[in-house]
Design an enzyme around this catalytic site. Structure first.
Site: not given
Length: 503
Positions: A26, A71, A171-172, A243, A291, A352
């Protein structure tokens, strides 16, 4: 203490999609700038890409890299990253409160992917933008020529289209932190319309719709159901993110988080089946876990920038978790879970790849090195290709807040029939006891142990640094034996191992 595992050649879960070992980059912190791209670095190639990082990425055999966010993508204008560099605008990135030079865009990223030997997985902006920008981006990237956007690509130096097949629809979007955040119905309708338009261009695209940002979201799992009811006939995957953190410094509970991950996958897989049945569809939709990683070490130090107290810096150090040996075990457990869930998880991306919660770290103008978590990712990616075995494991266990019974021994097995190889990845969660583990092999014939790698360390908090890059690293094991169809191996306390058998 003992554990037993049974593996039968005919009892399998699924062929593992190689893309489950994918990664993510990203425009965040130093992932791109001084991560993969640093034109003044001594190892930089003609495109400005760091050669030392390229070598570390190539060794991982990464099948796919998701880009440019994250993001970041929810307020990104892809057109800013094309054309002459000196004419590209500097933009403010609201997601991470930094400035973006756009020195790297889709051309530079595509060239880097070709150099490291990976495929592109591109994301479109469904936060601040929509259908029109998505279809234009697709045309720019994939159309051979003879149209406005494809001819502009050719003018910008790329004659042949890239033919990117994997596209993320935002995304999200369930997260209120996301630019352009939407509720499930709003997003579902937009994603469905975007998917329809993109499929009008190419029916063979693989489209990934946004699922939940994590399983603690108040909208989970209704979000998945509602979004899929809008998009099921038009997409191939639904994304999940998670996460992992040890904020309480409670290692046994931390290592039990893989149970939470497993339930997350199980719940969304069931939701997919529910929507499929409701729609009476013959299509299958799978999970893209695009992710995942350990992320908590850097939270406190990042607050100054993320709270806007440091202006709008370009490529500052953000989310630079320094991983320890304890995180090796957690990453090994995550990868084991993906292998065991390979029937539904077809894509996964460690988040990442460089500097930003990453297995690879760099110093500007200085060295690049492998963090501790590089190694379980390396072993799984390089040697975990094939068919996931349905193992019957019996192990003593302990209680965590995530499950009443968490086995001390966690194991996954992969059979690569083409190469005649059987590979086991094993984690011992016990703090003080070695566990003698016996794996019974049925239907495989004779074989011999050809590789045995062990990761242990007396200090759970030990890390690798630029000056001490091998503090936490694998070593050759010598205790794995195969005789009479049984593999025996002792697992030291808090250890990760890989055992490979040539059949």
């Amino acid at each position: 203490m003992k554990a037993t595992v049974k593996a039968h050649k005919d009892y399998t879960i699924s062929r593992i999609d190689d893309r489950v070992y994918g990664a993510f980059l990203e425009h965040l912190g130093r992932a791109v700038y001084t991560g993969i791209y640093e034109p003044d670095h001594p190892t930089a190639d003609a495109d400005g890409m760091r050669g030392d990082v390229t070598e570390l990425v190539q060794a991982l055999n990464v099948p796919v890299v998701r880009y440019p966010g994250g993001n970041f993508v929810s307020a990104y204008n892809w057109e800013d990253g094309i054309g002459p560099r000196e004419e590209r605008p500097v933009r403010l990135d609201l997601a991470w409160h930094t400035s973006e030079s756009n020195a790297v865009g889709v051309h530079e990223f595509a060239d880097w992917c070709a150099t490291v030997g990976t495929e592109m997985m591109l994301a479109v902006n469904l936060g601040s933008r929509g259908v029109d920008e998505a279809r234009n981006f697709l045309e720019y990237v994939n159309h051979p020529g003879g149209s406005y956007w494809s001819d502009l690509r050719i003018k910008n130096g790329r004659k042949e289209p890239w033919n990117v097949k994997m596209w993320c629809l935002g995304n999200e979007m369930d997260g209120p932190w996301q630019v352009g955040h939407k509720d499930a119905n709003e997003y579902g309708k937009l994603a469905a319309n975007t998917a329809r338009a993109m499929r009008m261009f190419d029916k063979s695209l693989e489209l990934i719709v946004c699922g939940s940002s994590n399983s603690d979201m108040p909208s989970y799992p209704d979000w998945e159901r509602i979004v899929l009811e809008h998009t099921y006939d038009h997409v191939d995957h639904i994304s999940l993110h998670m996460y992992f953190a040890n904020r309480e410094d409670d290692t046994p509970n931390y290592l039990g988080l893989s149970h939470k991950l497993d339930r997350y996958i199980e719940t969304v897989a069931a939701t997919i089946k529910q929507v499929k049945a409701k729609k009476k569809s013959r299509r299958d939709v799978y999970i893209s876990f695009d992710e995942w990683n350990v992320w908590y070490h850097s939270n406190k130090q990042d607050r100054k920038i993320l709270d806007g107290n440091d202006g709008w810096p370009h490529a500052p150090g953000l989310l630079e978790d320094i991983y320890n040996f304890e995180d090796v075990l957690m990453v090994g457990l995550i990868l084991n879970t993906f292998i065991r869930r390979s029937d539904v998880v077809k894509i996964a991306c460690i988040a990442q790849l460089v500097n930003v919660i990453a297995p690879i770290m760099t110093e500007k103008g200085g060295p690049a090195w492998a963090q501790t978590i590089y190694y379980p990712y390396y072993f799984a990616s390089v040697y975990g290709r094939g068919t996931a075995m349905q193992l019957l494991t019996s192990s003593p266990g302990y209680e965590t807040t995530h499950a009443a019974e968490t086995p001390y021994v966690d194991v996954s097995g992969v059979h690569n029939e083409e190469e005649g190889m059987l590979t086991f990845f094993l984690v011992n969660r016990h703090a003080s006891a070695s566990i003698d583990t016996e794996v019974t092999l049925e239907g495989f014939g004779d074989g011999s142990v050809v590789d045995h790698q062990v990761m242990t360390h007396p200090d759970l908090k030990a890390v690798n640094t630029a000056t001490n890059q091998q503090e936490v690293a694998p070593r050759k094991g010598d205790g794995a034996k195969l005789a009479g169809g049984k593999l025996t191996v002792s697992l030291p306390p808090y250890s990760y191992q890989m055992v490979r058998i040539k059949l």
